[in-house]
Design a protein around this motif. Structure first.
Motif, short mmCIF file in Angstrom:
data_model
loop_
_atom_site.label_atom_id
_atom_site.label_comp_id
_atom_site.label_asym_id
_atom_site.label_seq_id
_atom_site.Cartn_x
_atom_site.Cartn_y
_atom_site.Cartn_z
N GLY A 276 0.82 -1.21 0.00
CA GLY A 276 0.00 0.00 0.00
C GLY A 276 0.85 1.26 0.00
N GLY A 277 1.91 1.26 0.80
CA GLY A 277 2.80 2.41 0.85
C GLY A 277 3.51 2.64 -0.48
N HIS B 90 2.79 6.02 -2.68
CA HIS B 90 3.85 7.03 -2.78
C HIS B 90 4.73 6.85 -4.01
CE1 HIS B 90 2.69 7.10 1.49
NE2 HIS B 90 3.02 8.37 1.43
N GLY B 91 4.78 5.62 -4.54
CA GLY B 91 5.62 5.38 -5.71
C GLY B 91 4.87 5.40 -7.02
N LEU B 92 3.54 5.30 -6.96
CA LEU B 92 2.76 5.23 -8.19
C LEU B 92 1.64 6.28 -8.22
CD1 LEU B 92 2.48 3.57 -10.83
CD2 LEU B 92 0.81 2.14 -9.63
N PHE B 93 0.76 6.26 -7.20
CA PHE B 93 -0.41 7.13 -7.19
C PHE B 93 -0.03 8.61 -7.18
CE2 PHE B 93 -3.66 9.47 -4.73
CZ PHE B 93 -4.77 9.26 -5.55
N LEU B 94 0.82 9.02 -6.24
CA LEU B 94 1.18 10.44 -6.15
C LEU B 94 2.00 10.92 -7.34
CD1 LEU B 94 1.94 10.87 -2.33
CD2 LEU B 94 -0.11 11.57 -3.59
N ILE C 45 -3.83 0.96 5.45
CA ILE C 45 -2.92 1.61 6.40
C ILE C 45 -1.63 2.04 5.70
CG2 ILE C 45 -1.47 1.21 8.44
CD1 ILE C 45 -3.73 -0.47 9.59
N GLY C 46 -1.14 1.19 4.80
CA GLY C 46 0.06 1.53 4.05
C GLY C 46 -0.16 2.73 3.13
N VAL C 47 -1.34 2.82 2.52
CA VAL C 47 -1.66 3.97 1.67
C VAL C 47 -1.69 5.24 2.51
CG1 VAL C 47 -3.49 5.04 0.28
CG2 VAL C 47 -2.92 2.62 -0.05
N TYR C 48 -2.22 5.15 3.71
CA TYR C 48 -2.40 6.34 4.55
C TYR C 48 -1.09 6.80 5.20
CZ TYR C 48 -3.71 9.14 8.59
OH TYR C 48 -3.78 10.13 9.52
N LEU C 49 -0.32 5.87 5.78
CA LEU C 49 0.85 6.26 6.56
C LEU C 49 1.99 6.76 5.68
CD1 LEU C 49 1.14 3.42 9.25
CD2 LEU C 49 0.43 5.78 9.61
N PRO C 50 2.88 7.58 6.25
CA PRO C 50 4.09 7.97 5.52
C PRO C 50 4.92 6.74 5.15
CG PRO C 50 3.78 9.37 7.45
CD PRO C 50 2.77 8.26 7.56
N LEU C 51 5.57 6.79 4.01
CA LEU C 51 6.28 5.62 3.50
C LEU C 51 7.44 5.22 4.42
CD1 LEU C 51 6.57 3.55 1.25
CD2 LEU C 51 7.99 5.18 -0.01
N PHE C 52 8.08 6.19 5.08
CA PHE C 52 9.25 5.84 5.90
C PHE C 52 8.86 4.96 7.09
CE2 PHE C 52 7.86 10.00 7.51
CZ PHE C 52 7.77 9.77 8.89
N ILE C 53 7.63 5.08 7.56
CA ILE C 53 7.17 4.19 8.62
C ILE C 53 6.96 2.78 8.06
CG2 ILE C 53 5.27 3.68 10.21
CD1 ILE C 53 4.89 6.63 10.63
N SER C 54 6.36 2.71 6.88
CA SER C 54 6.07 1.41 6.27
C SER C 54 7.34 0.66 5.92
CB SER C 54 5.20 1.61 5.02
OG SER C 54 3.99 2.25 5.35
N THR C 55 8.38 1.36 5.46
CA THR C 55 9.61 0.67 5.08
C THR C 55 10.28 0.03 6.29
OG1 THR C 55 10.75 2.81 5.22
CG2 THR C 55 10.06 2.07 3.05
N THR C 56 10.29 0.75 7.42
CA THR C 56 10.90 0.18 8.62
C THR C 56 10.12 -1.03 9.10
OG1 THR C 56 11.72 2.36 9.27
CG2 THR C 56 11.65 0.66 10.97
N ALA C 57 8.79 -0.90 9.15
CA ALA C 57 7.97 -2.05 9.55
C ALA C 57 8.13 -3.19 8.56
CB ALA C 57 6.51 -1.62 9.66
#
Length: 516
Positions: A208-209, A213-217, A456-468
């Protein structure tokens, strides 16, 4: 006075103290990361470490950790709903007394309705309740040498030190890399959550992240879909919230079908207890929250239905979308009765706390059923832990608000579930993207794809998703190679989660006291 079997004062006091600690930590985790894994195994090991040296039985330990874990899910219900009011209006009036009234009412309703349905779900339907069964296995495995406790507390201490150096002293940076493209949040908590929820759910979260952040935006900006960065974030967040809500609705629908096929939600022998709970719940809502009697009656029956659904979903999948229950009940009540802004958020909190506590209690009752623990002893500790959790969670929430100020997107307290509640209650979302996300989330969830973590991945900032995501990747490697060390990896991840949560609350409290 003769107390029930397996009940002891030391189990009660340990449960109450543990509930306070878990509630404070869970409030921080829910606000910072928007994820709240079940604390069941964590508190089972802590209870065993504290009581086993004094000759406590596994049943007494089970009673203690039943009270401990209650604080975490009550905190989740509070943190997943009430911050939405401040997001909608930073100057909105929400007193600690109002928040405590909603949290404590939800805790009591959840505890009493759980007593009604326990026999049906645990003994008659025998739903799996995976975390409760795992906690029972952890206790049965035993740990006379204290190795598990040392692993758990060692990782908790390491995580706490990292958090203190990062947020308290500033020696360690919070972010590495570019947060807008590929950055990493230096957070043991995020690593631990990624490991605990596993590669499937973490994979959908990370997907989702990346998609957002890599495609939609990028594509949206390239083809002129967005008029500004604020509009882009609104559409992205609306899409993510829609996915979360749609997946929650689909989960409820699937649960209704299964509930219809699997039997009754409660035993007829409990009708007197049920009537007492309904009457007491109406009195609480009327006296504490000032609702009219018809509205209170509607809310109580709505909470009852949501508790039954939460019991079914938690038993079958280990997932309890408590904030979605709150959203749905508020929307339903608004069709019948006019609700003020504050009332809507408080009612959402009542439902979220009740369903969260019910899911937690039934996980613990499952462990107790395996171990042969007296259910009433567990229930007494669950009530006590839930009430302590309500007090501590509300206190921690106000401390975090005073320390960090604003909550929501772009702040240190992203609180995605509360933002979802706020967006639906206030109608402040992009209708097209929200509806598209909701339909997509429902379809994906009905197909068995974890759309809620995708949202949740779409909503949260990508840097949080990458660490998780790194934590989820480690879990995948461990599962594939089979190099487990008696479950110590899960204990380490739990320690990472608890250490950062506890120290994070202490740092916030220090900021409030010192004005820093």
């Amino acid at each position: 006075m003769k107390f029930p079997a397996d009940f002891s004062w030391r189990a009660l006091f340990l449960g109450l103290g543990g509930a306070a600690v878990i509630a404070a930590s869970s409030t921080y985790v829910a606000l910072r990361l928007g994820a709240l894994p079940w604390p069941t195994i964590f508190v089972a090991v802590v209870s065993m470490a504290c009581l086993r040296p004094f000759g406590a039985s596994l049943r007494e330990i089970n009673v203690a950790h039943t009270g401990m874990s209650a604080g975490g899910l009550v905190a989740g219900g509070v943190a997943f709903t009430l911050p939405g009011l401040w997001m909608a209006d930073p100057e909105a009036t929400l007193s600690a007394a109002q928040a405590l009234g909603a949290a404590s009412t939800g805790a009591l309703l959840g505890a009493f309705f759980t007593a009604v349905v326990r026999c049906s779900f645990i003994e008659e339907q025998q739903l799996p309740y995976p975390m409760g069964a795992a906690a029972a296995e952890t206790l049965l495995a035993g740990d006379s040498g204290g190795r598990k406790a040392r692993v758990l507390f060692g990782s908790l201490g390491f995580s706490g030190v990292i958090t203190a150096l990062r947020d308290g002293v500033g020696v360690i940076p919070a972010l590495v890399g570019n947060p807008a493209t590929l950055g990493f949040w230096l957070s043991p908590m995020a690593l631990g959550i990624g490991y605990i929820i596993g590669p499937l759910f973490m994979g959908s979260w990370l997907a989702g992240g990346v998609l957002a952040h890599g495609l939609f935006l990028p594509l949206g900006f390239r083809f002129g879909l967005f008029s500004s960065e604020e509009a882009a974030l609104l559409m992205k967040n609306s899409l993510g919230i829609g996915l979360i809500v749609g997946a929650g609705v689909a989960t409820l629908l699937r649960g209704m079908v299964r509930l219809g096929h699997r039997g009754r939600g409660l035993s007829l022998s409990g009708w007197k207890w049920s009537a007492l709970t309904v009457a007491g719940g109406c009195a609480l809502l009327t006296a504490v929250m000032g609702l009219s009697l018809p509205l209170s009656l509607l809310v109580v029956f709505g909470v009852w239905l949501c508790v039954i659904m939460a019991a079914t979903l938690t038993g079958q999948t280990g997932i309890d979308p408590m904030e979605v229950f709150g959203i749905l009940l508020v929307l339903f009540v608004r069709w019948v009765f006019p609700l003020g802004r504050g009332e809507a958020y408080l009612l959402a909190a009542v439902v979220a706390v009740a369903t969260g506590l019910a899911g937690d209690a039934l996980q613990d009752f499952k462990a107790g059923h395996v171990l042969g623990t007296n259910p009433f002893s567990q229930w007494l500790n669950e009530v006590g832990g839930g009430m302590v959790g309500a007090f501590v969670a509300v206190g921690a929430l106000f401390i975090m608000k005073d320390a960090y100020g604003a909550m929501g997107p772009g702040t240190q307290l992203v609180a995605p579930q509360a933002f979802a509640v706020k967006s639906v209650v206030e109608g402040l979302f992009h209708g097209g993207f929200f509806l598209g996300g909701a339909i997509t989330g429902m379809l994906l969830a009905l197909l068995g794809i974890p759309a809620m973590t995708l949202g949740i991945g779409v909503y949260l900032p990508l840097f949080i998703s990458t660490t998780a995501g790194i934590g989820g990747g480690v879990r995948l490697l461990v599962d594939k190679t089979g190099k487990r060390t008696d479950g110590n990896e899960t204990l380490i991840a739990s320690g990472f989660l608890g250490g950062e949560g506890l120290v994070g609350v202490l740092i916030a409290l220090l900021k409030v006291v010192t004005g820093g």
